[in-house]
Every structure is written in structure tokens, then in C-alpha cells.
Design an enzyme around this catalytic site. Structure first.
Site, PDB file in Angstrom:
ATOM      1  N   SER A   1      55.348  73.106  38.258  1.00 21.41           N
ATOM      2  CA  SER A   1      55.269  71.765  37.674  1.00 21.41           C
ATOM      3  C   SER A   1      56.274  70.813  38.311  1.00 21.41           C
ATOM      4  CB  SER A   1      55.571  71.870  36.182  1.00 21.41           C
ATOM      5  OG  SER A   1      55.824  70.601  35.644  1.00 21.41           O
TER       6      SER A   1
ATOM      7  N   TYR B   1      61.313  73.930  29.760  1.00 23.54           N
ATOM      8  CA  TYR B   1      60.040  74.125  30.472  1.00 23.54           C
ATOM      9  C   TYR B   1      60.278  74.064  31.991  1.00 23.54           C
ATOM     10  CZ  TYR B   1      55.335  72.754  32.167  1.00 23.54           C
ATOM     11  OH  TYR B   1      54.143  72.658  32.844  1.00 23.54           O
TER      12      TYR B   1
ATOM     13  N   GLU C   1      58.034  69.111  36.713  1.00 23.03           N
ATOM     14  CA  GLU C   1      59.207  69.143  35.822  1.00 23.03           C
ATOM     15  C   GLU C   1      60.389  69.861  36.474  1.00 23.03           C
ATOM     16  OE1 GLU C   1      59.959  68.048  32.572  1.00 23.03           O
ATOM     17  OE2 GLU C   1      58.168  66.806  32.641  1.00 23.03           O
TER      18      GLU C   1
HETATM   19  P1  NDP Z   1      46.540  74.190  28.802  1.00 19.05           P
HETATM   20  O1  NDP Z   1      47.542  73.907  27.734  1.00 19.05           O
HETATM   21  O2  NDP Z   1      45.207  73.557  28.732  1.00 19.05           O
HETATM   22  O3  NDP Z   1      46.320  75.764  28.890  1.00 19.05           O
HETATM   23  C1  NDP Z   1      47.421  76.627  28.784  1.00 19.05           C
HETATM   24  C2  NDP Z   1      46.914  78.037  28.556  1.00 19.05           C
HETATM   25  O4  NDP Z   1      48.073  78.857  28.393  1.00 19.05           O
HETATM   26  C3  NDP Z   1      46.049  78.202  27.308  1.00 19.05           C
HETATM   27  O5  NDP Z   1      44.889  78.907  27.668  1.00 19.05           O
HETATM   28  C4  NDP Z   1      46.914  79.039  26.372  1.00 19.05           C
HETATM   29  O6  NDP Z   1      46.214  80.064  25.707  1.00 19.05           O
HETATM   30  C5  NDP Z   1      47.843  79.756  27.332  1.00 19.05           C
HETATM   31  N1  NDP Z   1      49.113  80.084  26.660  1.00 19.05           N
HETATM   32  C6  NDP Z   1      49.983  79.236  26.074  1.00 19.05           C
HETATM   33  N2  NDP Z   1      51.002  79.922  25.548  1.00 19.05           N
HETATM   34  C7  NDP Z   1      50.744  81.232  25.775  1.00 19.05           C
HETATM   35  C8  NDP Z   1      51.412  82.444  25.455  1.00 19.05           C
HETATM   36  N3  NDP Z   1      52.551  82.439  24.774  1.00 19.05           N
HETATM   37  N4  NDP Z   1      50.834  83.604  25.836  1.00 19.05           N
HETATM   38  C9  NDP Z   1      49.670  83.599  26.512  1.00 19.05           C
HETATM   39  N5  NDP Z   1      48.986  82.494  26.844  1.00 19.05           N
HETATM   40  C10 NDP Z   1      49.526  81.337  26.475  1.00 19.05           C
HETATM   41  O7  NDP Z   1      47.278  73.857  30.177  1.00 19.05           O
HETATM   42  P2  NDP Z   1      46.648  73.368  31.573  1.00 19.05           P
HETATM   43  O8  NDP Z   1      45.400  74.100  31.838  1.00 19.05           O
HETATM   44  O9  NDP Z   1      46.666  71.890  31.588  1.00 19.05           O
HETATM   45  O10 NDP Z   1      47.784  73.829  32.574  1.00 19.05           O
HETATM   46  C11 NDP Z   1      47.690  75.044  33.281  1.00 19.05           C
HETATM   47  C12 NDP Z   1      49.032  75.366  33.877  1.00 19.05           C
HETATM   48  O11 NDP Z   1      49.454  74.310  34.733  1.00 19.05           O
HETATM   49  C13 NDP Z   1      50.148  75.565  32.854  1.00 19.05           C
HETATM   50  O12 NDP Z   1      50.951  76.621  33.314  1.00 19.05           O
HETATM   51  C14 NDP Z   1      50.927  74.270  32.914  1.00 19.05           C
HETATM   52  O13 NDP Z   1      52.289  74.466  32.595  1.00 19.05           O
HETATM   53  C15 NDP Z   1      50.761  73.888  34.381  1.00 19.05           C
HETATM   54  N6  NDP Z   1      50.871  72.458  34.612  1.00 19.05           N
HETATM   55  C16 NDP Z   1      49.903  71.621  34.124  1.00 19.05           C
HETATM   56  C17 NDP Z   1      49.985  70.263  34.322  1.00 19.05           C
HETATM   57  C18 NDP Z   1      48.916  69.328  33.836  1.00 19.05           C
HETATM   58  O14 NDP Z   1      49.076  68.124  34.029  1.00 19.05           O
HETATM   59  N7  NDP Z   1      47.842  69.820  33.248  1.00 19.05           N
HETATM   60  C19 NDP Z   1      51.111  69.680  35.079  1.00 19.05           C
HETATM   61  C20 NDP Z   1      52.066  70.644  35.539  1.00 19.05           C
HETATM   62  C21 NDP Z   1      51.931  71.984  35.318  1.00 19.05           C
HETATM   63  P3  NDP Z   1      45.449  79.916  24.337  1.00 19.05           P
HETATM   64  O15 NDP Z   1      44.076  79.450  24.766  1.00 19.05           O
HETATM   65  O16 NDP Z   1      45.480  81.282  23.769  1.00 19.05           O
HETATM   66  O17 NDP Z   1      46.210  78.897  23.529  1.00 19.05           O
END
Ligand code: NDP
Length: 324
Positions: free
Chosen positions: A126, A150, A128
């Protein structure tokens, strides 16, 4: 025995996971979704994706479980999208964020090393990690300076990836992601909050939308473009990290203007700027430099800002209309 390429995606039910699953299925991959709750993930995924992928239970804190899953499914590619990804959680549970967004990557790299060091790994890092960026635009070599648990956890993960690459020759890399959005973005994020509320106002379900600083600027791209870049990162001959962004910034005000005008409304009649929810201004503009991804991956975003906002508004309007 099948000679289909195979990929395992953590966080498959989230925004990026579902777009990547669609992309890989279209390319003929066997797709394995590693999730914490199979039923919840199945319900959250688009039906065609839910029917076509295999879902396996996976715990980001359980290295032995990860190793068993990798040994059973033997994916050639692994995309790690599971993470605490939004607002309050980024600060409320710093130890949990450290475990899931940071340490879990070390566990996955260890699991890869134990099962098959030839598996390729892409981490959703990220912007971040740059926190209070010391230069703008930000590149792969901008000094890191995280200011949230984060960002610190993502940076730890990036560091472990570099270490495993250098020490064990594992094809592991980080995509340094700037904001990317879509109709599947969570409602807690400002883009989706605006498109969703604009559609509600259009349908007479709401009247006003309260937002923080309308002049805040962000580099916003389309999630579908970004997952394509991450797939490309794992198809390269040489492993490397890339900034993925659009290289352009837009203000929250522009976003409001585009969303409301697409519905024949004037945002100034409905959007209230709420000083109580102002966040401190950033010292440097948060914008990514994608020169390396353009040259190395032959990638560039295809969906522009206006098209993205309109796509999100249209989808929100369609879904809300179906419910009323
Ligand atoms: P989402 O929030 O849409 O999806 C995140 C996923 O992570 C969900 O499927 C969730 O599962 C899972 N998750 C969250 N916490 C846990 C946990 N404790 N254990 C297991 N699974 C977990 O995020 P995005 O698809 O937008 O982002 C994907 C990745 O990209 C992330 O790592 C995010 O940090 C990174 N990112 C995204 C950005 C953006 O603008 N979208 C920018 C920078 C980085 P569940 O369905 O079970 O809740």
C-alpha cells in the site's frame, strides 16, 4: 492430473479478490480462494465466480494450516489480498493489524519455502508505507515513513518479501497500491459513499451527504486495472516491486460533481462539508509514479476517472432501484 495454471487468492471475497478471480477464470486458471468463512465468502462473491472457484478455509495466524493448504492444492501463483483494509480498524487494533497485514506474510513465505519454493507470490502492499511522503509523486524508491499500524505492517511484509527474494530466491513481490475503486468497493470508503448516497438521493431515499474536506485530493484508479497489473507482475521473467496507480489526482469535490451530474443533480444542493470530519491535510500530494510499471509490465490503467465514477453510480442506482 490437469495442466491448467493454478492460483490461490487470499481475501478472494473482497473487491480485488473477486476481480482477480474473474480475470484468472477467464484465462483458464484453476482458482482457489483461501478464506476464513466459506459460506460468507460464497455469498459475497458474484454467483458465476462463487460457482467456479474452490474455497478452502485458511487462517492468517496458522502457519501449519497454510503449509497444509499449499501442499494440498499446490498453486503456482499466490496473491495475498486478505488484510484489515479500512478506516478505523487501521488504528483500533494495532496488534491484530500487525498479525494479519504483516506477520501473516512471513508465515506464508515460510509455508512456500517448506512446500515448493517455486511458487510465485504477489503481495498487495500500500501507498500507506510512504505515510507522510517526503516527495511527490511517489516511486518505488521514495523513502518509507508509515504513520499508521496498517502502513507499518504492510512495510514489514514488504521487507520480508525482499529478504526471502534475496536469501532464498523466491519469486515474491509487492504491488505498492494507490487507491483503487469499483462498484464492489466497501461503503466505508469515500468514493463508494458518494456514489451510493448520490443514487439514494436520486431515488428520494436520502437528501444530504456530509463529507470532510472536499478539496482533499487522491490518485484513484479502477480495481480491475490494478489486478491485471498484479497478474502481470507474476508473469515476468524477473521479479520486482511496482507502484500501481494512475499518476493523476482528483479532488473529492470533482468526484461529487461527476457523480451527481451523472444523475442530473447538482452536488452543491446536497453535499455538506462537515468540518468536524476534516482530516489533517497531507504535506505532500499522494500520487503514484507509474513509469516503472509502464515500462516493465507494459501496463497502464484503461478506465479513466470519469468512467469509473459513472460505472459506480450506475451500479448503485441499479442495485438500489431493484430493492425499492
Ligand atoms: P477488501 O476490504 O475489499 O477485501 C479485504 C479481504 O481481506 C476481505 O475478503 C476480507 O475477508 C479479508 N480479511 C480481512 N481481515 C481478515 C482477517 N483477519 N483474516 C482473513 N481475511 C481477512 O480490500 P480490497 O480488495 O480493496 O484490497 C485488497 C488488498 O489490497 C488489501 O490487502 C488492501 O490492504 C490492499 N490495498 C487496497 C487498496 C485499495 O484502494 N483498494 C489500496 C492499498 C492497498 P472477509 O470477506 O472474510 O471479510
Amino acid at each position: 492430473m490437469t495442466d491448467k495454471p493454478s492460483a490461490l487468492i487470499t481475501g478472494i471475497a473482497g473487491q480485488d479478490g473477486s476481480y482477480l478471480a474473474e480475470l484468472l477464470l477467464a484465462k483458464g486458471y484453476r482458482v482457489i480462494g483461501a478464506v476464513r468463512d466459506r459460506q460468507k465468502a460464497r455469498a459475497a462473491l458474484p454467483v458465476e465466480v462463487a460457482d467456479a472457484v474452490e474455497l478452502v478455509v485458511w487462517d492468517m495466524l496458522d502457519q501449519r494450516g497454510m503449509t497444509e493448504v499449499l501442499a494440498q492444492y499446490r498453486p503456482q501463483e499466490i496473491y495475498n489480498f486478505a488484510a484489515y483494509s479500512s478506516g478505523a480498524g487501521m488504528y483500533d487494533d494495532p496488534v491484530g493489524v500487525g498479525e494479519v497485514n504483516g506477520m501473516a506474510v512471513a508465515r506464508m513465505l515460510e509455508a512456500i519455502r517448506a512446500v515448493d519454493a517455486g511458487m510465485r507470490f504477489c503481495q498487495a502492499s500500500s501507498r500507506e508505507i510512504f505515510g507522510e511522503a517526503v516527495e511527490s509523486p511517489q516511486t518505488e524508491s521514495t523513502p518509507v515513513n508509515p504513520r499508521s499500524p496498517y502502513g507499518a505492517a504492510k512495510l514489514y511484509a514488504d521487507s520480508m518479501i525482499r529478504i526471502y527474494r534475496q536469501r532464498y530466491g523466491i519469486f515474491a513481490c509487492s504491488a505498492i497500491l494507490f487507491n483503487h475503486e469499483s462498484p464492489r468497493r466497501g461503503l466505508g470508503f469515500v468514493t463508494r459513499k458518494i456514489t451510493h448516497e448520490a443514487a439514494r438521493i436520486k431515488l428520494g431515499l436520502a437528501k444530504e451527504l456530509h463529507l470532510g474536506n472536499l478539496d482533499a485530493q487522491r490518485d484513484w484508479g479502477f480495481a480491475g486495472d490494478f489486478v491485471r497489473a498484479m497478474w502481470l507482475m507474476l508473469q515476468q521473467q524477473h521479479v520486482d516491486d511496482y507502484v500501481l496507480a494512475t499518476g493523476q489526482v482528483h479532488s473529492v469535490r470533482e468526484l461529487c460533481d461527476l457523480a451527481f451530474s451523472h444523475l442530473g443533480l447538482d452536488y452543491r444542493d446536497h453535499v455538506r462539508e462537515d468540518e468536524a470530519s476534516y482530516r489533517p491535510a497531507e504535506t505532500a500530494l499522494l500520487v503514484g509514479d507509474i513509469a516503472k510499471a509502464r515500462a516493465g509490465l507494459k501496463w497502464q490503467p484503461e478506465v479513466g476517472f470519469k468512467e469509473l465514477v459513472q460505472m459506480m453510480v450506475d451500479e448503485d442506482l441499479r442495485n438500489l432501484s431493484n430493492r425499492t
